[in-house]
Scaffold this motif. Sequence first.
Motif, PDB file in Angstrom:
ATOM      1  N   LEU A 204       0.832  -1.199   0.000  1.00 20.02           N
ATOM      2  CA  LEU A 204       0.000   0.000   0.000  1.00 20.02           C
ATOM      3  C   LEU A 204       0.870   1.252   0.000  1.00 20.02           C
ATOM      4  O   LEU A 204       0.592   2.222  -0.715  1.00 20.02           O
ATOM      5  CB  LEU A 204      -0.920  -0.009   1.224  1.00 20.02           C
ATOM      6  N   LEU A 205       1.935   1.232   0.790  1.00 21.11           N
ATOM      7  CA  LEU A 205       2.857   2.365   0.840  1.00 21.11           C
ATOM      8  C   LEU A 205       3.552   2.564  -0.509  1.00 21.11           C
ATOM      9  O   LEU A 205       3.645   3.698  -1.009  1.00 21.11           O
ATOM     10  CB  LEU A 205       3.894   2.143   1.941  1.00 21.11           C
ATOM     11  N   ASP A 206       4.038   1.492  -1.101  1.00 17.96           N
ATOM     12  CA  ASP A 206       4.726   1.589  -2.390  1.00 17.96           C
ATOM     13  C   ASP A 206       3.810   2.164  -3.472  1.00 17.96           C
ATOM     14  O   ASP A 206       4.239   2.960  -4.314  1.00 17.96           O
ATOM     15  CB  ASP A 206       5.250   0.216  -2.819  1.00 17.96           C
ATOM     16  N   GLU A 207       2.548   1.749  -3.457  1.00 14.17           N
ATOM     17  CA  GLU A 207       1.595   2.274  -4.428  1.00 14.17           C
ATOM     18  C   GLU A 207       1.388   3.775  -4.230  1.00 14.17           C
ATOM     19  O   GLU A 207       1.314   4.543  -5.199  1.00 14.17           O
ATOM     20  CB  GLU A 207       0.263   1.531  -4.308  1.00 14.17           C
ATOM     21  N   ALA A 208       1.306   4.189  -2.953  1.00 17.96           N
ATOM     22  CA  ALA A 208       1.121   5.610  -2.655  1.00 17.96           C
ATOM     23  C   ALA A 208       2.334   6.420  -3.089  1.00 17.96           C
ATOM     24  O   ALA A 208       2.204   7.519  -3.642  1.00 17.96           O
ATOM     25  CB  ALA A 208       0.859   5.789  -1.160  1.00 17.96           C
ATOM     26  N   LEU A 209       3.530   5.889  -2.853  1.00 21.92           N
ATOM     27  CA  LEU A 209       4.751   6.589  -3.263  1.00 21.92           C
ATOM     28  C   LEU A 209       4.833   6.718  -4.770  1.00 21.92           C
ATOM     29  O   LEU A 209       5.246   7.759  -5.308  1.00 21.92           O
ATOM     30  CB  LEU A 209       5.977   5.847  -2.729  1.00 21.92           C
ATOM     31  N   ALA A 210       4.438   5.657  -5.478  1.00 18.80           N
ATOM     32  CA  ALA A 210       4.475   5.693  -6.940  1.00 18.80           C
ATOM     33  C   ALA A 210       3.516   6.745  -7.487  1.00 18.80           C
ATOM     34  O   ALA A 210       3.850   7.470  -8.443  1.00 18.80           O
ATOM     35  CB  ALA A 210       4.144   4.313  -7.497  1.00 18.80           C
ATOM     36  N   ARG A 211       2.322   6.839  -6.899  1.00 17.98           N
ATOM     37  CA  ARG A 211       1.359   7.845  -7.361  1.00 17.98           C
ATOM     38  C   ARG A 211       1.895   9.257  -7.149  1.00 17.98           C
ATOM     39  O   ARG A 211       1.661  10.149  -7.963  1.00 17.98           O
ATOM     40  CB  ARG A 211       0.027   7.681  -6.615  1.00 17.98           C
ATOM     41  N   ARG A 212       2.592   9.456  -6.032  1.00 23.25           N
ATOM     42  CA  ARG A 212       3.112  10.786  -5.693  1.00 23.25           C
ATOM     43  C   ARG A 212       4.498  11.038  -6.278  1.00 23.25           C
ATOM     44  O   ARG A 212       5.061  12.111  -6.084  1.00 23.25           O
ATOM     45  CB  ARG A 212       3.173  10.928  -4.169  1.00 23.25           C
ATOM     46  N   LYS A 213       5.033  10.008  -6.957  1.00 29.76           N
ATOM     47  CA  LYS A 213       6.386  10.107  -7.524  1.00 29.76           C
ATOM     48  C   LYS A 213       7.416  10.494  -6.449  1.00 29.76           C
ATOM     49  O   LYS A 213       8.264  11.373  -6.649  1.00 29.76           O
ATOM     50  CB  LYS A 213       6.417  11.110  -8.680  1.00 29.76           C
ATOM     51  N   LEU A 214       7.299   9.824  -5.314  1.00 29.68           N
ATOM     52  CA  LEU A 214       8.206  10.052  -4.199  1.00 29.68           C
ATOM     53  C   LEU A 214       9.162   8.880  -4.045  1.00 29.68           C
ATOM     54  O   LEU A 214       8.825   7.738  -4.384  1.00 29.68           O
ATOM     55  CB  LEU A 214       7.419  10.240  -2.888  1.00 29.68           C
ATOM     56  N   ARG A 215      10.333   9.154  -3.509  1.00 28.56           N
ATOM     57  CA  ARG A 215      11.297   8.102  -3.219  1.00 28.56           C
ATOM     58  C   ARG A 215      11.811   8.294  -1.799  1.00 28.56           C
ATOM     59  O   ARG A 215      12.189   9.397  -1.407  1.00 28.56           O
ATOM     60  CB  ARG A 215      12.464   8.149  -4.210  1.00 28.56           C
ATOM     61  N   PHE A 216      11.811   7.195  -1.027  1.00 29.58           N
ATOM     62  CA  PHE A 216      12.279   7.248   0.356  1.00 29.58           C
ATOM     63  C   PHE A 216      13.750   6.855   0.464  1.00 29.58           C
ATOM     64  O   PHE A 216      14.269   6.091  -0.372  1.00 29.58           O
ATOM     65  CB  PHE A 216      11.455   6.300   1.231  1.00 29.58           C
ATOM     66  N   ASN A 217      14.372   7.337   1.521  1.00 30.13           N
ATOM     67  CA  ASN A 217      15.732   6.934   1.878  1.00 30.13           C
ATOM     68  C   ASN A 217      15.619   5.717   2.794  1.00 30.13           C
ATOM     69  O   ASN A 217      15.526   5.842   4.012  1.00 30.13           O
ATOM     70  CB  ASN A 217      16.457   8.084   2.574  1.00 30.13           C
ATOM     71  N   ILE A 218      15.596   4.519   2.189  1.00 25.42           N
ATOM     72  CA  ILE A 218      15.388   3.278   2.955  1.00 25.42           C
ATOM     73  C   ILE A 218      16.725   2.802   3.523  1.00 25.42           C
ATOM     74  O   ILE A 218      17.613   2.401   2.776  1.00 25.42           O
ATOM     75  CB  ILE A 218      14.766   2.187   2.069  1.00 25.42           C
ATOM     76  N   VAL A 219      16.855   2.852   4.845  1.00 33.42           N
ATOM     77  CA  VAL A 219      18.104   2.447   5.491  1.00 33.42           C
ATOM     78  C   VAL A 219      18.037   1.031   6.045  1.00 33.42           C
ATOM     79  O   VAL A 219      19.062   0.438   6.391  1.00 33.42           O
ATOM     80  CB  VAL A 219      18.481   3.431   6.612  1.00 33.42           C
ATOM     81  N   ALA A 220      16.817   0.470   6.133  1.00 28.04           N
ATOM     82  CA  ALA A 220      16.665  -0.904   6.628  1.00 28.04           C
ATOM     83  C   ALA A 220      15.361  -1.478   6.097  1.00 28.04           C
ATOM     84  O   ALA A 220      14.375  -0.766   5.907  1.00 28.04           O
ATOM     85  CB  ALA A 220      16.685  -0.944   8.154  1.00 28.04           C
ATOM     86  N   GLN A 221      15.390  -2.771   5.863  1.00 28.49           N
ATOM     87  CA  GLN A 221      14.207  -3.504   5.412  1.00 28.49           C
ATOM     88  C   GLN A 221      14.205  -4.844   6.133  1.00 28.49           C
ATOM     89  O   GLN A 221      15.251  -5.476   6.267  1.00 28.49           O
ATOM     90  CB  GLN A 221      14.267  -3.700   3.906  1.00 28.49           C
ATOM     91  N   ALA A 222      13.038  -5.276   6.600  1.00 34.16           N
ATOM     92  CA  ALA A 222      12.999  -6.501   7.403  1.00 34.16           C
ATOM     93  C   ALA A 222      11.657  -7.198   7.254  1.00 34.16           C
ATOM     94  O   ALA A 222      10.650  -6.583   6.879  1.00 34.16           O
ATOM     95  CB  ALA A 222      13.261  -6.191   8.873  1.00 34.16           C
TER      96      ALA A 222
END
Length: 306
Positions: A204-222
């Motif tokens: 859901l977050l990825d879809e929202a970011l794609a619509r807004r053309k935003l990119r996050f600074n992802i420092v960790a994924q788990a």
Amino acid sequence: MRHLRFLHYFDAVARAGSIRKAAERLNVTSSAVNRRIMDLEAELETPLFERRPRGVRLTAAGELFIHHVRQQTADLDRVRSQIEDLKGMRRGTVRISVSQALALDFLPREVAAYRARFPFVNFDVRVQDHIKAMQSLADYEVDLVMVFRPPFLPNFRPLMTLEQRLVAVMPTDHPLAKRPSIRLRDCASFPVALAEPEIGGRQLLDEALARRKLRFNIVAQANSFEFLRHLVMRDNVISFQIGIGATSDEARGIVVREIDERDAPRADLVLGQLYDRNLPVASAKFAEQLTQSLLAMRGEAMRATA
């Protein structure tokens, strides 16, 4: 019910993909398992497994037969549960798969409340992403699922839904913590820690970011919400999940803020079962309890926004 043991052997081989591995799990000899499989194949007059150098794989006939076996096993569990219920003992096993968001607080609370009423009932809980959870349901490995944004399954029967909002989890001293709600563009300037892409809330977050053309600074994924929560406590990062699994704990330095609905719309958390399943008594009663809890939460949400 001696024949059921042979069907159990067949199911074990199908799950393991190997007669040797299945025999080890069953604590019997490989020859005994192989003999029972051959007996089944002789009785059905067709091969159930394709023998390969490194294991076995179900044939088309085997795929049909394994579905029948698992359905029969599930029905037997239901009958056993009903028999115990007639005795007044309220025994049985509740088999359920849930999203990670429910594993830290909601589900343990519900299980404890249920066992306070029916102490002889035990639980088999699987914490899985929504795709694996629905596959477990389709394979008769669980009786119930409670997942966020479940994928399509033709014979899935929703019992109850509860809308969820995406929330941000952050340290109490984070620059965004004083705001009542958060815009995703405000988070883009800060380091974030995210759940793995298979998780419904992350999608859901990825879809929202794609619509807004935003990119996050992802420092960790788990693949662990517990890890992400502890990382928020120890590092100046923002994490995200759905509301039911996130609670503020200012004593431990964590606050939760809702994401503005202009950025991320609500989506459903769904409790459900298969249409063709008559649930064991223990699972049916637990489903009733979960439904009432979700109804209460829905009522609280409506009052809060009134």
